[in-house]
Design a protein around this motif. Sequence first.
Motif, PDB file in Angstrom:
ATOM      1  N   THR A 170       0.812  -1.213   0.000  1.00 28.69           N
ATOM      2  CA  THR A 170       0.000   0.000   0.000  1.00 28.69           C
ATOM      3  C   THR A 170       0.849   1.268   0.000  1.00 28.69           C
ATOM      4  O   THR A 170       0.303   2.369   0.000  1.00 28.69           O
ATOM      5  CB  THR A 170      -0.903   0.055   1.246  1.00 28.69           C
ATOM      6  N   CYS A 171       2.161   1.134   0.025  1.00 29.59           N
ATOM      7  CA  CYS A 171       3.048   2.246   0.362  1.00 29.59           C
ATOM      8  C   CYS A 171       3.221   3.207  -0.819  1.00 29.59           C
ATOM      9  O   CYS A 171       3.431   2.779  -1.953  1.00 29.59           O
ATOM     10  CB  CYS A 171       4.407   1.708   0.781  1.00 29.59           C
ATOM     11  N   ASN A 172       3.185   4.498  -0.517  1.00 31.78           N
ATOM     12  CA  ASN A 172       3.367   5.528  -1.538  1.00 31.78           C
ATOM     13  C   ASN A 172       4.644   6.322  -1.294  1.00 31.78           C
ATOM     14  O   ASN A 172       4.919   6.730  -0.160  1.00 31.78           O
ATOM     15  CB  ASN A 172       2.185   6.500  -1.532  1.00 31.78           C
ATOM     16  N   PRO A 173       5.448   6.540  -2.346  1.00 29.30           N
ATOM     17  CA  PRO A 173       6.672   7.323  -2.195  1.00 29.30           C
ATOM     18  C   PRO A 173       6.369   8.819  -2.181  1.00 29.30           C
ATOM     19  O   PRO A 173       5.858   9.372  -3.150  1.00 29.30           O
ATOM     20  CB  PRO A 173       7.494   6.928  -3.423  1.00 29.30           C
ATOM     21  N   VAL A 174       6.695   9.460  -1.074  1.00 33.98           N
ATOM     22  CA  VAL A 174       6.439  10.892  -0.892  1.00 33.98           C
ATOM     23  C   VAL A 174       7.780  11.557  -0.588  1.00 33.98           C
ATOM     24  O   VAL A 174       8.393  11.279   0.450  1.00 33.98           O
ATOM     25  CB  VAL A 174       5.442  11.128   0.258  1.00 33.98           C
ATOM     26  N   GLN A 175       8.237  12.424  -1.462  1.00 38.03           N
ATOM     27  CA  GLN A 175       9.581  12.987  -1.321  1.00 38.03           C
ATOM     28  C   GLN A 175       9.764  13.730  -0.002  1.00 38.03           C
ATOM     29  O   GLN A 175      10.810  13.611   0.644  1.00 38.03           O
ATOM     30  CB  GLN A 175       9.896  13.923  -2.488  1.00 38.03           C
ATOM     31  N   ALA A 176       8.758  14.490   0.421  1.00 38.84           N
ATOM     32  CA  ALA A 176       8.896  15.274   1.645  1.00 38.84           C
ATOM     33  C   ALA A 176       9.136  14.391   2.863  1.00 38.84           C
ATOM     34  O   ALA A 176       9.762  14.813   3.836  1.00 38.84           O
ATOM     35  CB  ALA A 176       7.643  16.128   1.854  1.00 38.84           C
ATOM     36  N   ARG A 177       8.650  13.156   2.812  1.00 36.34           N
ATOM     37  CA  ARG A 177       8.811  12.223   3.926  1.00 36.34           C
ATOM     38  C   ARG A 177       9.933  11.224   3.685  1.00 36.34           C
ATOM     39  O   ARG A 177      10.702  10.900   4.596  1.00 36.34           O
ATOM     40  CB  ARG A 177       7.494  11.462   4.156  1.00 36.34           C
ATOM     41  N   ASP A 178      10.037  10.714   2.461  1.00 38.36           N
ATOM     42  CA  ASP A 178      10.911   9.587   2.160  1.00 38.36           C
ATOM     43  C   ASP A 178      12.230   9.986   1.507  1.00 38.36           C
ATOM     44  O   ASP A 178      13.103   9.138   1.320  1.00 38.36           O
ATOM     45  CB  ASP A 178      10.188   8.596   1.252  1.00 38.36           C
ATOM     46  N   GLY A 179      12.377  11.239   1.134  1.00 44.61           N
ATOM     47  CA  GLY A 179      13.630  11.682   0.546  1.00 44.61           C
ATOM     48  C   GLY A 179      13.722  11.410  -0.953  1.00 44.61           C
ATOM     49  O   GLY A 179      12.727  11.122  -1.627  1.00 44.61           O
ATOM     50  N   ASP A 180      14.949  11.463  -1.470  1.00 48.02           N
ATOM     51  CA  ASP A 180      15.163  11.367  -2.904  1.00 48.02           C
ATOM     52  C   ASP A 180      14.789  10.005  -3.478  1.00 48.02           C
ATOM     53  O   ASP A 180      14.490   9.894  -4.674  1.00 48.02           O
ATOM     54  CB  ASP A 180      16.626  11.669  -3.235  1.00 48.02           C
ATOM     55  N   MET A 181      14.815   8.960  -2.654  1.00 48.00           N
ATOM     56  CA  MET A 181      14.454   7.642  -3.176  1.00 48.00           C
ATOM     57  C   MET A 181      13.014   7.617  -3.681  1.00 48.00           C
ATOM     58  O   MET A 181      12.664   6.837  -4.559  1.00 48.00           O
ATOM     59  CB  MET A 181      14.675   6.555  -2.128  1.00 48.00           C
ATOM     60  N   ALA A 182      12.171   8.507  -3.143  1.00 45.58           N
ATOM     61  CA  ALA A 182      10.785   8.585  -3.594  1.00 45.58           C
ATOM     62  C   ALA A 182      10.690   9.107  -5.021  1.00 45.58           C
ATOM     63  O   ALA A 182       9.828   8.684  -5.798  1.00 45.58           O
ATOM     64  CB  ALA A 182       9.980   9.471  -2.654  1.00 45.58           C
ATOM     65  N   VAL A 183      11.585  10.013  -5.375  1.00 42.84           N
ATOM     66  CA  VAL A 183      11.591  10.565  -6.729  1.00 42.84           C
ATOM     67  C   VAL A 183      11.920   9.476  -7.738  1.00 42.84           C
ATOM     68  O   VAL A 183      11.263   9.335  -8.781  1.00 42.84           O
ATOM     69  CB  VAL A 183      12.595  11.728  -6.830  1.00 42.84           C
ATOM     70  N   GLU A 184      12.922   8.688  -7.428  1.00 41.99           N
ATOM     71  CA  GLU A 184      13.320   7.597  -8.322  1.00 41.99           C
ATOM     72  C   GLU A 184      12.222   6.543  -8.423  1.00 41.99           C
ATOM     73  O   GLU A 184      11.942   6.030  -9.513  1.00 41.99           O
ATOM     74  CB  GLU A 184      14.611   6.961  -7.824  1.00 41.99           C
ATOM     75  N   ALA A 185      11.588   6.228  -7.303  1.00 38.70           N
ATOM     76  CA  ALA A 185      10.523   5.224  -7.310  1.00 38.70           C
ATOM     77  C   ALA A 185       9.352   5.671  -8.164  1.00 38.70           C
ATOM     78  O   ALA A 185       8.779   4.882  -8.930  1.00 38.70           O
ATOM     79  CB  ALA A 185      10.063   4.940  -5.884  1.00 38.70           C
ATOM     80  N   ARG A 186       8.979   6.931  -8.053  1.00 40.62           N
ATOM     81  CA  ARG A 186       7.862   7.438  -8.852  1.00 40.62           C
ATOM     82  C   ARG A 186       8.211   7.497 -10.329  1.00 40.62           C
ATOM     83  O   ARG A 186       7.354   7.285 -11.191  1.00 40.62           O
ATOM     84  CB  ARG A 186       7.426   8.800  -8.330  1.00 40.62           C
ATOM     85  N   ALA A 187       9.477   7.773 -10.644  1.00 39.39           N
ATOM     86  CA  ALA A 187       9.897   7.796 -12.044  1.00 39.39           C
ATOM     87  C   ALA A 187       9.805   6.403 -12.668  1.00 39.39           C
ATOM     88  O   ALA A 187       9.376   6.247 -13.820  1.00 39.39           O
ATOM     89  CB  ALA A 187      11.320   8.339 -12.154  1.00 39.39           C
ATOM     90  N   LYS A 188      10.193   5.392 -11.911  1.00 43.37           N
ATOM     91  CA  LYS A 188      10.103   4.009 -12.402  1.00 43.37           C
ATOM     92  C   LYS A 188       8.661   3.535 -12.444  1.00 43.37           C
ATOM     93  O   LYS A 188       8.272   2.711 -13.274  1.00 43.37           O
ATOM     94  CB  LYS A 188      10.878   3.072 -11.477  1.00 43.37           C
ATOM     95  N   GLY A 189       7.864   4.026 -11.523  1.00 44.04           N
ATOM     96  CA  GLY A 189       6.551   3.466 -11.240  1.00 44.04           C
ATOM     97  C   GLY A 189       6.670   2.615  -9.996  1.00 44.04           C
ATOM     98  O   GLY A 189       7.615   1.818  -9.855  1.00 44.04           O
ATOM     99  N   THR A 190       5.747   2.815  -9.068  1.00 43.99           N
ATOM    100  CA  THR A 190       5.900   2.173  -7.767  1.00 43.99           C
ATOM    101  C   THR A 190       5.820   0.659  -7.845  1.00 43.99           C
ATOM    102  O   THR A 190       6.463  -0.038  -7.057  1.00 43.99           O
ATOM    103  CB  THR A 190       4.844   2.710  -6.783  1.00 43.99           C
ATOM    104  N   GLY A 191       5.037   0.125  -8.761  1.00 43.54           N
ATOM    105  CA  GLY A 191       4.981  -1.330  -8.896  1.00 43.54           C
ATOM    106  C   GLY A 191       6.328  -1.919  -9.235  1.00 43.54           C
ATOM    107  O   GLY A 191       6.742  -2.941  -8.675  1.00 43.54           O
ATOM    108  N   VAL A 192       7.051  -1.268 -10.134  1.00 44.83           N
ATOM    109  CA  VAL A 192       8.382  -1.734 -10.527  1.00 44.83           C
ATOM    110  C   VAL A 192       9.372  -1.540  -9.390  1.00 44.83           C
ATOM    111  O   VAL A 192      10.158  -2.440  -9.058  1.00 44.83           O
ATOM    112  CB  VAL A 192       8.844  -0.991 -11.794  1.00 44.83           C
TER     113      VAL A 192
END
Length: 248
Positions: free
Chosen positions: A130-152
């Motif tokens: 259920t987890c969502n990448p949020v840059q303000a909370r999770d840092g730069d790794m969230a940006v990369e995850a969203r670029a790939k798509g969270t499923g990937v």
Amino acid sequence: MTAMKIDLPMNQRRREFLGAAVAAALAGLPLAARPADDKTMKIGVIGSGRIGGTIGGFWVKAGHEVMFSAREIGEVKELVASLGPRARAGTPREAAAFGEVVLISVPYSALPQIGRDLAAELKGKVVLDTCNPVQARDGDMAVEARAKGTGVASAEFLPGVRLVRAFNSVGYNSIRSEAHRSGERVAIPLAADDEAALKIAIRLVQDAGFEPVVVGPLARAKEFDYGTPVLGKALTARELRKVLGIGS
């Protein structure tokens, strides 16, 4: 192996609020009608906050056995006490070992450590992420995850599991208030590469009181990721399919 630090400590007021909120969400919900031969599952919940605690509570109400976890077991005792004998409390490792299916609902930046520390317990299991990448909370790794798509990205962080993206797009308030509503139910989009895992997720979405909508493989989970037009909206299946441009 480093100790897991995936749950934020909860003070007494927060614990009492969580237990009361889940109890209120479950109050008056009928036990889900299920065939006599329908299999009751053992489900582990890693991250028993507003999303994990509430959805896990719906599954208890539907007849499943659920272990709710936190780094400190006392943090979920109030929740478990409100749910009856099918609910129990444990550590994240115990919940991962207990569940045939595991729901993970933690800050996205915790996923890499979960994947490392609980690899043996999670291997081969159906995991609902259920987890969502949020840059303000999770840092730069969230940006990369969203670029790939969270499923990937989630599949890379949790190797060896049968991953399903689920319960990430509908907000907590709607999950709490709209389960098992009359008429058209709120839709939960799903994405997975494993057909058998997807079937299990479909059933668990239904048991929680929502309408599953299969979007496609994990690569298509990007279509209902954080930041997309469907995020936070309590759409019906018909409305969700229209927004995403998928067939019935």
